[in-house]
Design a protein around this motif. Structure first.
Motif, PDB file in Angstrom:
ATOM      1  N   TYR A 112     -58.918  -3.523  64.148  1.00 23.53           N
ATOM      2  CA  TYR A 112     -58.409  -4.890  64.013  1.00 23.53           C
ATOM      3  C   TYR A 112     -57.720  -5.067  62.669  1.00 23.53           C
ATOM      4  O   TYR A 112     -56.621  -5.627  62.596  1.00 23.53           O
ATOM      5  N   GLU A 116     -53.900  -5.634  63.161  1.00 24.92           N
ATOM      6  CA  GLU A 116     -53.636  -7.066  63.213  1.00 24.92           C
ATOM      7  C   GLU A 116     -53.386  -7.707  61.857  1.00 24.92           C
ATOM      8  O   GLU A 116     -52.590  -8.635  61.743  1.00 24.92           O
ATOM      9  N   LYS A 197     -61.225 -12.232  67.045  1.00 28.52           N
ATOM     10  CA  LYS A 197     -60.705 -12.420  65.689  1.00 28.52           C
ATOM     11  C   LYS A 197     -61.757 -11.969  64.695  1.00 28.52           C
ATOM     12  O   LYS A 197     -62.945 -11.918  65.020  1.00 28.52           O
ATOM     13  N   GLN A 199     -62.613 -12.395  60.441  1.00 31.90           N
ATOM     14  CA  GLN A 199     -62.343 -12.812  59.072  1.00 31.90           C
ATOM     15  C   GLN A 199     -63.145 -11.921  58.132  1.00 31.90           C
ATOM     16  O   GLN A 199     -64.278 -11.550  58.449  1.00 31.90           O
TER      17      GLN A 199
END
Length: 209
Positions: A112, A116, A197, A199
């Motif tokens: 990721y 991303e 997602k 963070q």
């Protein structure tokens, strides 16, 4: 070092006694030492007016060093009758370790970040920065909803730093090194454990010291 089950049981038992103590105090009871000449060990003695309570905290089936034998319980019941107290046994269930496995979570977080959202704090460290691996040090929290799983924790991210171009390296004008940095992450996963997602924060402060 992993904490053994027998020590977890002792900590849990002591914590339950503390919790009962606080609750009884809120209800107006005084916690008193038991005055006895019979060498009877009582876990908790509470009194409010004329009401007296003796508490015994006991595991159903666990280690011999923290459970009371049946004969001891009988003796304590008899003693409670002598002093006009109600004898209460609180049965405890040993804590059991629960495990949730997330296969390839480290590689999924790595993928990721690379695909991303390649971190600027790493990209700025060298001419060409590449992430080699992520190792999860600890999982701090897991929450599960109907549609997703949230997992947060601490990790270590390892990178390769290249200074100069590939031709610079071949000509001896460049340089390469490896570094590792602490990071925190907070990831949302779908029901198939794919990352929706993620963070994260990477601490590169030590690199500049």
């Amino acid at each position: 070092m992993k904490l053994e089950q027998k020590y977890l049981d002792i900590c849990y038992r002591n914590a339950m006694i503390m919790q009962y103590t606080d609750q009884l105090k809120r209800e107006g009871f005084k916690i008193l030492p038991l005055q006895s000449n019979n060498d009877i060990a009582i876990d908790l003695f509470a009194k409010k007016g004329d009401e007296k309570r003796l508490y015994e905290f006991k595991y159903h089936k666990t280690h011999n060093d923290i459970k009371s034998k049946k004969s001891a319980i009988i003796e304590k019941k008899k003693y409670a009758e002598v002093i006009g107290a109600k004898f209460l046994v609180v049965y405890l269930t040993p804590l059991k370790e629960k495990t949730i496995e997330f296969e390839d979570l480290e590689s999924k977080i790595l993928g990721y970040i690379v695909e991303e959202d390649f971190p600027e704090e790493l990209d700025s460290l060298s001419t060409h920065t590449s992430i080699k691996s992520i190792y999860i040090d600890s999982i701090n929290s897991i929450s599960i909803s109907e549609t997703s799983i949230n997992i947060s924790g601490d990790a270590t991210i390892s990178v390769s730093l290249q200074y100069g171009s590939n031709s610079d390296l071949q000509n001896g004008d460049g340089d390469e090194s490896s570094e590792s940095f602490p990071m925190t992450f907070d990831a949302d996963l779908d029901c198939d454990l794919n990352i929706i997602k993620c963070q994260y924060e990477i601490d590169t402060d030590d690199f500049y010291k």
